[in-house]
Design a protein around this motif. Structure first.
Motif, PDB file in Angstrom:
ATOM      1  N   THR A 151      -7.317   3.108   0.135  1.00 20.49           N
ATOM      2  CA  THR A 151      -7.194   1.897  -0.674  1.00 20.49           C
ATOM      3  C   THR A 151      -8.310   0.918  -0.318  1.00 20.49           C
ATOM      4  N   PHE A 152      -8.592  -0.040  -1.227  1.00 20.48           N
ATOM      5  CA  PHE A 152      -9.594  -1.073  -0.946  1.00 20.48           C
ATOM      6  C   PHE A 152      -9.303  -2.301  -1.804  1.00 20.48           C
ATOM      7  N   ASN A 153      -9.673  -3.470  -1.303  1.00 16.17           N
ATOM      8  CA  ASN A 153      -9.637  -4.740  -2.045  1.00 16.17           C
ATOM      9  C   ASN A 153      -8.379  -4.906  -2.897  1.00 16.17           C
ATOM     10  N   VAL A 154      -7.236  -5.063  -2.226  1.00 15.96           N
ATOM     11  CA  VAL A 154      -5.988  -5.272  -2.960  1.00 15.96           C
ATOM     12  C   VAL A 154      -6.016  -6.656  -3.588  1.00 15.96           C
ATOM     13  N   ASN A 155      -6.148  -6.713  -4.929  1.00 14.56           N
ATOM     14  CA  ASN A 155      -6.272  -7.998  -5.632  1.00 14.56           C
ATOM     15  C   ASN A 155      -4.926  -8.682  -5.830  1.00 14.56           C
ATOM     16  N   THR A 156      -3.931  -7.922  -6.230  1.00 17.17           N
ATOM     17  CA  THR A 156      -2.598  -8.474  -6.466  1.00 17.17           C
ATOM     18  C   THR A 156      -1.584  -7.625  -5.722  1.00 17.17           C
ATOM     19  N   PRO A 157      -0.425  -8.194  -5.388  1.00 20.15           N
ATOM     20  CA  PRO A 157       0.581  -7.419  -4.648  1.00 20.15           C
ATOM     21  C   PRO A 157       1.187  -6.282  -5.452  1.00 20.15           C
ATOM     22  N   ASP A 158       0.957  -6.261  -6.767  1.00 16.34           N
ATOM     23  CA  ASP A 158       1.561  -5.223  -7.605  1.00 16.34           C
ATOM     24  C   ASP A 158       0.608  -4.071  -7.916  1.00 16.34           C
ATOM     25  N   THR A 159      -0.642  -4.129  -7.447  1.00 13.94           N
ATOM     26  CA  THR A 159      -1.608  -3.072  -7.760  1.00 13.94           C
ATOM     27  C   THR A 159      -2.221  -2.508  -6.489  1.00 13.94           C
ATOM     28  N   LEU A 160      -2.675  -1.251  -6.587  1.00 15.77           N
ATOM     29  CA  LEU A 160      -3.366  -0.559  -5.501  1.00 15.77           C
ATOM     30  C   LEU A 160      -4.692  -0.034  -6.033  1.00 15.77           C
ATOM     31  N   ASN A 161      -5.797  -0.474  -5.448  1.00 17.80           N
ATOM     32  CA  ASN A 161      -7.118   0.030  -5.814  1.00 17.80           C
ATOM     33  C   ASN A 161      -7.497   1.163  -4.861  1.00 17.80           C
ATOM     34  N   LYS A 176      -0.666   3.344 -13.991  1.00 15.33           N
ATOM     35  CA  LYS A 176       0.446   4.253 -13.714  1.00 15.33           C
ATOM     36  C   LYS A 176       1.069   3.889 -12.368  1.00 15.33           C
ATOM     37  N   TYR A 177       2.379   4.101 -12.223  1.00 22.04           N
ATOM     38  CA  TYR A 177       3.041   3.827 -10.951  1.00 22.04           C
ATOM     39  C   TYR A 177       2.492   4.738  -9.850  1.00 22.04           C
ATOM     40  N   GLY A 188       6.614   4.890  -7.017  1.00 26.28           N
ATOM     41  CA  GLY A 188       5.952   3.596  -7.074  1.00 26.28           C
ATOM     42  C   GLY A 188       5.979   2.789  -5.798  1.00 26.28           C
ATOM     43  N   TYR A 189       6.704   3.251  -4.773  1.00 29.61           N
ATOM     44  CA  TYR A 189       6.842   2.467  -3.545  1.00 29.61           C
ATOM     45  C   TYR A 189       5.864   2.992  -2.491  1.00 29.61           C
ATOM     46  N   PHE A 190       4.736   2.291  -2.344  1.00 29.63           N
ATOM     47  CA  PHE A 190       3.727   2.687  -1.365  1.00 29.63           C
ATOM     48  C   PHE A 190       4.285   2.576   0.054  1.00 29.63           C
ATOM     49  N   TYR A 191       5.084   1.524   0.279  1.00 31.63           N
ATOM     50  CA  TYR A 191       5.676   1.327   1.602  1.00 31.63           C
ATOM     51  C   TYR A 191       7.161   1.654   1.542  1.00 31.63           C
ATOM     52  N   SER A 192       7.587   2.620   2.339  1.00 30.36           N
ATOM     53  CA  SER A 192       9.008   2.965   2.446  1.00 30.36           C
ATOM     54  C   SER A 192       9.226   3.662   3.780  1.00 30.36           C
ATOM     55  N   LYS A 193      10.072   3.064   4.616  1.00 32.26           N
ATOM     56  CA  LYS A 193      10.405   3.653   5.909  1.00 32.26           C
ATOM     57  C   LYS A 193      11.908   3.547   6.137  1.00 32.26           C
ATOM     58  N   TYR A 194      12.407   4.405   7.007  1.00 39.50           N
ATOM     59  CA  TYR A 194      13.835   4.375   7.306  1.00 39.50           C
ATOM     60  C   TYR A 194      14.049   4.596   8.799  1.00 39.50           C
ATOM     61  N   SER A 195      15.177   4.106   9.286  1.00 38.03           N
ATOM     62  CA  SER A 195      15.561   4.298  10.687  1.00 38.03           C
ATOM     63  C   SER A 195      17.051   4.600  10.742  1.00 38.03           C
ATOM     64  N   ILE A 196      17.426   5.463  11.682  1.00 34.11           N
ATOM     65  CA  ILE A 196      18.827   5.871  11.827  1.00 34.11           C
ATOM     66  C   ILE A 196      19.423   5.164  13.041  1.00 34.11           C
ATOM     67  N   LYS A 197      20.522   4.471  12.831  1.00 33.87           N
ATOM     68  CA  LYS A 197      21.212   3.823  13.940  1.00 33.87           C
ATOM     69  C   LYS A 197      21.915   4.879  14.790  1.00 33.87           C
ATOM     70  N   PRO A 198      22.229   4.552  16.044  1.00 34.18           N
ATOM     71  CA  PRO A 198      22.980   5.513  16.867  1.00 34.18           C
ATOM     72  C   PRO A 198      24.251   5.977  16.159  1.00 34.18           C
ATOM     73  N   VAL A 199      24.476   7.273  16.196  1.00 30.73           N
ATOM     74  CA  VAL A 199      25.619   7.856  15.494  1.00 30.73           C
ATOM     75  C   VAL A 199      26.923   7.382  16.138  1.00 30.73           C
ATOM     76  N   TYR A 256       1.473  -0.472  -9.017  1.00 33.86           N
ATOM     77  CA  TYR A 256       0.704   0.323  -9.969  1.00 33.86           C
ATOM     78  C   TYR A 256      -0.660   0.660  -9.376  1.00 33.86           C
ATOM     79  N   TYR A 257      -1.309   1.674  -9.972  1.00 30.38           N
ATOM     80  CA  TYR A 257      -2.706   1.930  -9.640  1.00 30.38           C
ATOM     81  C   TYR A 257      -3.582   0.893 -10.333  1.00 30.38           C
ATOM     82  N   GLY A 258      -4.585   0.408  -9.599  1.00 27.46           N
ATOM     83  CA  GLY A 258      -5.547  -0.527 -10.173  1.00 27.46           C
ATOM     84  C   GLY A 258      -6.866   0.173 -10.444  1.00 27.46           C
TER      85      GLY A 258
END
Length: 714
Positions: free
Chosen positions: A259-269, A232-233, A167-178, A200-202
């Motif tokens: 994607t197009f015309n994102v109406n609400t922050p909780d849906t993806l068209n 659906k997620y 369900g998470y369209f945006y997810s990124k990670y970064s590794i700090k210096p070891v 969710y899908y719109g």
């Protein structure tokens, strides 16, 4: 260095030794001496200069900049695997023993560091579902193990994929210096995750991006192929699977998802743009294909007319005709020519349910086969197939159910038998009784009024294909299970079980080496009331040849009570001459088979001291060593089947009749698979007129077999 082998480290550096090839030395010799002959033509000198220019890559001079880059590359490689204290330096000096300039790298590995702590900031075990938690554990499981940056990055990548699959369209990670603790030789790892809202899908829209007006695929069909469902997620796998499904329809040249015309922050068209390809297509040319059911490589000429999407449901109608040679790898010993004409209808999806899709196909076909001197007509009236595509991560990813109404007719049966009996040690009537086609011939000559086909066969194929490459796999597996039942209408009544498993592995950090295994078993069970025991040719089992046990020619290996007469002066009405024996072996198979094959495959590295073209050519070559064990059981000409005896007797018979061969071969990789040349040595097994064991045979070299083929044995 002790942890890594020299062959691995040589792949990391760009410095190469000057190793001139024989051709280079010849050209260099003539180039240095050509001016001494005043009669040498100028064009000859210019041509040698051009050729020498191509070999310039074989001369390698010391370059300090490249040398420093090599040292840095080696240090990075070692630190990637946790050797943070590694010390590497090099020297370039004269080797007075060999009188050559030597570039030497000195590596002091030091102690390998372990991981004491991994912190994943911004996520926890509740972020995703069960599969997410499994990947979360895979990351944290590396604590207390040795530091391996590649393995860690792979697990973090998998973990992020599962987050985006929940369900998470945006997810990124970064590794700090070891963080490196040089006293305790441990590492501490911090990973920061940035995750957006769960969405969710719109709305879902479809657009046809065709310049000319053509019949588009119906929206209802497209919706069946998409995994984007409003409400659906979001799952990143839904997007890739939808693109894969629509592309595999073979109707669209391009598929775009955005994607197009994102109406609400909780849906993806989402909008899916498709571009239809050619609706009508006429093709003709030569072909090479592989049929998994019999493990044959076939080649020939083919012509076909394709009509796509005739009714707007993604269908495909193909009319075709071809002339081919079956099993080209054994063409030197047995030529089987097949001509076909037919019509095929294919509907890629009828039902879609939870990631699986079921299609349908119908095939009407007529073919004419030449097997030795027999001309056999074969047809489908029709053959229905229902492919069922499962999810990718399941062990089995494809099922196929089929119903076929098959007919076979031995067109020149009587004339072939009469001709074969002239001068034979076997009289005409006995030979006719031995020949399996007698059942077919009697059926078509009977007074029965309705005779459209000879076998009604219900089949189920289960396939698990997880190889990393269809032609030259280095890891993964391929499993195929076949279940066939013949009865209802026709003269064929049998039950067939057939299983094949192929496994491919490579040693750690040795991807140019492959261990390949195959086991192939099958058994045909008869209806006890059916005395004819008729089985269509395509369902019989054969052993021996380039794709089987390579110590014997194609279809010449089987266990049997029937032995050929090698002494021409002998006469008997119950024995076969050697030519009759080999002919019958080619056209009549057995009721069972067992095969085990092992191959060790080695491909050459790209070597230094060669031109770029030379490096590529060398890396395309490979060598193999193999062991083949197996035999076919219950030869139809024999008329007996040891499986009818007790289980203990059958096991003893089975083991005692296993044939063993070994050998070696060479390979050259091409885009359609490797070209191969194999030498098979029959170590133990039946050879007419000779001892079963190679060490007790006279002139054993005469029994060695040479095979040229296309594609790996399996």
């Amino acid at each position: 260095n002790t942890y890594f082998k020299d062959t691995e480290l040589f792949l990391l550096i760009n410095s190469t030794a000057s190793k001139k090839s024989i051709m280079f030395n010849v050209l260099d010799y003539y180039h240095s001496n050509i001016n001494k002959n005043k009669y040498s033509p100028d064009i000859f000198e210019k041509e040698i200069d051009v050729q020498l220019e191509k070999y310039k890559g074989e001369i390698s001079f010391y370059n300090e900049i490249i040398n420093n880059e090599d040292v840095a590359a080696l240090e990075l490689f070692y630190k990637t695997y946790g050797f943070h204290d590694v010390v590497i330096y090099s020297t370039f000096e004269l080797d007075t023993n060999k009188w050559v300039n030597a570039l030497t790298f000195y590596i002091i590995e030091g102690e390998r560091y372990s991981i004491s702590e991994i912190n994943l900031n911004g996520i926890d075990k509740s972020t995703g579902g069960k599969r997410y938690r499994d990947y979360y554990k895979n990351v944290t499981r590396q604590i207390d193990g040795y530091f391996d940056e590649n393995a860690l990055m792979e697990e973090l990548k998998n973990l992020n994929y599962q987050i985006r699959n929940n369900g998470y369209f945006y997810s990124k990670y970064s590794i700090k210096p070891v963080e490196v603790d040089t006293v305790n030789k441990i590492n501490k790892i911090e990973v920061d995750y940035k995750i957006g809202r769960r969405q969710y899908y719109g709305d879902l829209e479809f657009v046809n991006d065709n310049r000319e007006i053509t019949r588009d695929v119906a929206r209802s069909i497209k919706e069946k192929y998409t995994r984007i469902r409003p409400g659906k997620y979001y799952r990143v796998s839904d997007i890739s699977q939808t693109e894969f499904n629509l592309t595999n329809l073979r109707l669209f040249d391009n598929v775009y998802i955005d994607t197009f015309n994102v109406n609400t922050p909780d849906t993806l068209n989402y909008i899916i743009t498709t571009q239809l390809g050619k609706r009508y297509e006429l093709d003709a040319g030569v072909f090479i294909n592989h049929t998994p059911a019999d493990n044959f490589v076939n080649a020939g000429i083919d012509g076909r007319f394709t009509f796509r999407n005739p009714f707007g449901g993604g269908e495909e109608i193909v009319t075709y005709g071809n002339l081919s040679v079956k099993d080209v790898n054994n063409i030197m010993t047995d030529v089987r020519i097949v001509g076909k004409v037919g019509v095929n209808f294919f509907q890629p999806m009828m039902i879609y349910y939870k990631g699986t899709r079921i299609g349908a196909a119908a095939n009407i076909e007529y073919s004419k086969k030449k097997m030795d001197n027999f001309m056999v007509d074969h047809w489908y009236l029709p053959k229905f197939t229902f492919p069922w595509y499962l999810k990718k991560y399941t062990y089995f990813n494809k099922l196929s159910a089929n119903i076929s109404l098959e007919g076979e007719y031995p067109r020149n049966y009587t004339s072939v038998i009469d001709t074969a009996s002239v001068g034979s040690s076997t009289n005409t009537e006995d030979l006719r009784n031995m020949v399996f086609f007698k059942t077919l011939n009697s059926f078509w000559e009977s007074d029965q009024t309705l005779k459209l086909w000879t076998a009604t066969i219900l089949g189920l194929n289960v396939i698990g294909d997880h190889r990393n490459h269809p032609f030259s796999p280095t890891h993964g597996y391929y499993t195929r299970l076949n279940f066939d039942v013949a009865g209802l209408v026709g003269i064929a009544e049998f039950f067939n079980l057939h299983a094949t498993h192929q496994q491919y592995t490579f040693p750690k950090r040795r991807k140019n080496q492959v261990h390949a295994y195959r086991i192939n078993v099958g058994k045909i069970f008869y209806n006890s009331n059916n005395t004819a025991k008729y089985v269509p040719f395509e369902y019989q089992y054969f052993c021996g040849g380039a794709n089987s046990n390579r110590g014997w020619l194609a279809r010449q290996l089987h266990s049997s009570n029937v032995e050929p007469v090698l002494d021409k002066s002998a006469s008997s009405d119950s024995l076969l001459s050697l030519s009759e024996y080999m002919t019958l072996s080619n056209i009549y198979g057995s009721a069972g088979i067992f095969e085990f094959n092992y191959e060790y495959r080695y491909n050459f590295y790209k070597r230094g001291g060669l031109t770029l073209t030379g490096k590529d050519r060398i890396s395309n070559f490979g060598v193999i060593g193999f062991i083949d064990i197996g035999n076919s059981y219950g030869w139809f000409i024999d008329g007996t089947d040891k499986a009818d005896n007790s289980f203990g007797d059958y096991i003893s018979y089975f083991i005692n009749n296993l044939a063993v061969s070994t050998g070696f071969g060479i390979r050259y990789e091409t885009p359609i698979g490797p070209l191969r040349l194999d030498l098979g040595i029959p170590v133990y097994g039946p050879i007419p007129g000779k001892n079963d064991l190679i060490f007790k045979r006279s002139k054993p070299i005469e029994e060695f077999k040479l095979f040229f083929g296309i594609g790996h044995t399996f």
